[in-house]
Enzyme design. Structure first.
Site, PDB file in Angstrom:
ATOM      1  N   PHE A 219      -6.091   5.744  15.530  1.00  0.00           N
ATOM      2  CA  PHE A 219      -5.454   6.377  14.376  1.00  0.00           C
ATOM      3  C   PHE A 219      -6.256   6.227  13.089  1.00  0.00           C
ATOM      4  O   PHE A 219      -6.109   7.038  12.177  1.00  0.00           O
ATOM      5  CB  PHE A 219      -4.064   5.759  14.190  1.00  0.00           C
ATOM      6  CG  PHE A 219      -3.268   6.337  13.050  1.00  0.00           C
ATOM      7  CD1 PHE A 219      -2.690   7.605  13.160  1.00  0.00           C
ATOM      8  CD2 PHE A 219      -3.085   5.621  11.874  1.00  0.00           C
ATOM      9  CE1 PHE A 219      -1.951   8.133  12.119  1.00  0.00           C
ATOM     10  CE2 PHE A 219      -2.347   6.135  10.828  1.00  0.00           C
ATOM     11  CZ  PHE A 219      -1.768   7.405  10.947  1.00  0.00           C
ATOM     12  N   TYR A 220      -7.105   5.221  12.994  1.00  0.00           N
ATOM     13  CA  TYR A 220      -7.824   4.970  11.747  1.00  0.00           C
ATOM     14  C   TYR A 220      -8.782   6.123  11.435  1.00  0.00           C
ATOM     15  O   TYR A 220      -9.726   6.379  12.176  1.00  0.00           O
ATOM     16  CB  TYR A 220      -8.603   3.655  11.816  1.00  0.00           C
ATOM     17  CG  TYR A 220      -7.751   2.418  11.982  1.00  0.00           C
ATOM     18  CD1 TYR A 220      -6.392   2.424  11.678  1.00  0.00           C
ATOM     19  CD2 TYR A 220      -8.298   1.230  12.450  1.00  0.00           C
ATOM     20  CE1 TYR A 220      -5.607   1.286  11.829  1.00  0.00           C
ATOM     21  CE2 TYR A 220      -7.531   0.085  12.598  1.00  0.00           C
ATOM     22  CZ  TYR A 220      -6.174   0.124  12.294  1.00  0.00           C
ATOM     23  OH  TYR A 220      -5.404  -1.005  12.454  1.00  0.00           O
ATOM     24  N   SER A 221      -8.501   6.805  10.324  1.00  0.00           N
ATOM     25  CA  SER A 221      -9.274   7.984   9.912  1.00  0.00           C
ATOM     26  C   SER A 221      -9.390   8.986  11.059  1.00  0.00           C
ATOM     27  O   SER A 221     -10.415   9.651  11.236  1.00  0.00           O
ATOM     28  CB  SER A 221     -10.663   7.598   9.391  1.00  0.00           C
ATOM     29  OG  SER A 221     -10.556   6.898   8.166  1.00  0.00           O
TER      30      SER A 221
END
Length: 342
Positions: A54-56
């Site tokens: 999910f990160y960036s």
């Protein structure tokens, strides 16, 4: 850098883990600079890197993958699955369908054929934990994952997952990733003892209380930091800011900056394996590494206990997990006609 056992997995990890949430569009969009930060962390002795799909929107995993080329075997690599990756309702959660599909995307982005620690980013009340564990067991048996873990899971659900794994002959969660800091000590009451009982490692996130324990946020002062731009409510919580003001003289008496006091506090707990540092810039990393040798005396730890009693939270940390009964009033309120005693 000293190394600790990640629970009973036999894996050795550094007490500082490099968190990659700030690499990519949400934090530092410069891939080359982010790679240099990762390399410096590894050169300093950190061998534990934590990211998430999910990160960036996958960009963090891509940056980590680039940075680990030629160094993959020397790193304990962790990533996570659960949060939405598109508008498709099936491109999220803890279902067998999504886990088995998304691990392939993470492996591709990370440029590796295995993940050392694959974690469920949040609980999923809509999915039977047995299905989740069955999917994760399949990934371990297929060689794509070495160990599995949970993140921000309530103690009762950790116990339930352990029981299900035992009854069904499935792989069990070997690590938990909860929030923990001087301002958020609630897990000392239940999550940490449960993790210790089941031989789980703990990789704690937000040891600086979402930035409040960096010393850059003071009561009555405006702040234009990167985090403040996202409107995080905990950065303006008067109760939490009051405690920060009480902790600053404690750090001064200990002869260390507030962020070093905060990090040393988290890794001093015997139930904590590693604490995540999440630098966005090289300056942030250098500041964190400068406190790696700090040891807090019993006197300083006693003073912290007097300000924030063990097992208690001060206010609420943004991004903390709220179970359905907290989010939905109808789950904690009887119909009006059934509320009377007579």
């Amino acid at each position: 850098m000293q190394y600790r056992n990640l629970g009973r997995t036999g894996i050795k990890v550094s007490p500082y883990a490099l968190g990659a949430m700030m690499f990519g569009a949400v934090g530092n969009p410069d891939h080359e600079e982010s790679i240099k930060i990762i390399h410096k962390a590894l050169d300093s002795g950190i061998n534990f890197v934590d990211t998430a799909d999910f990160y960036s929107h996958g960009e963090s995993e891509e940056i980590v993958g680039k940075a680990l080329k030629g160094r993959r075997d020397d790193v304990v690599l962790a990533t996570k699955v659960h949060l939405p990756m598109s508008d498709d309702p099936n491109h999220r959660g803890n279902s067998r369908r999504w886990i088995i599909a998304e691990v392939e995307n993470s492996l591709r982005r990370l440029g590796t054929d295995y993940i050392d620690l694959y974690q469920i980013h949040r609980p999923d009340p809509e999915t039977d934990v047995e299905d989740t564990l069955a999917a994760l067991t399949y990934l371990i048996n297929s060689g794509k994952v070495r160990a599995i873990g949970s993140s921000t899971m309530p103690a009762a659900e950790i116990v339930q997952a352990q029981w299900v794994a035992e009854r069904r002959g499935l792989e069990r969660f070997r690590a938990e990733q909860p929030p923990y800091s001087i301002l958020n000590r609630g897990i000392e009451r239940d999550v940490l003892p449960v993790a210790q009982q089941y031989g789980m490692g703990t990789l704690v996130w937000s040891p600086l209380a979402g930035g409040l324990l960096t010393g850059r946020y003071r009561k009555g002062q405006e702040n234009d930091t990167h985090r403040a731009q996202f409107g995080m409510e905990h950065l303006r919580d008067e109760q939490r800011l009051d405690v920060v003001e009480q902790l600053i003289p404690v750090a001064q008496d200990a002869g260390v900056p507030l962020n070093h006091l905060a990090m040393a506090f988290t890794i001093a707990h015997p139930g904590v394996t590693s604490a995540i540092i999440g630098p966005r810039t090289m300056e942030h990393l250098d500041s964190a590494l400068a406190g790696a040798e700090v040891v807090l005396s019993d006197d300083i730890l006693d003073r912290i206990d007097a300000i924030v009693p063990p097992g208690t939270d001060v206010g609420r940390l943004d991004m903390a997990y709220d179970p359905p009964a907290i989010q939905q009033p109808l789950l904690r309120r009887r119909p009006a006609e059934q509320r009377a005693a007579a």
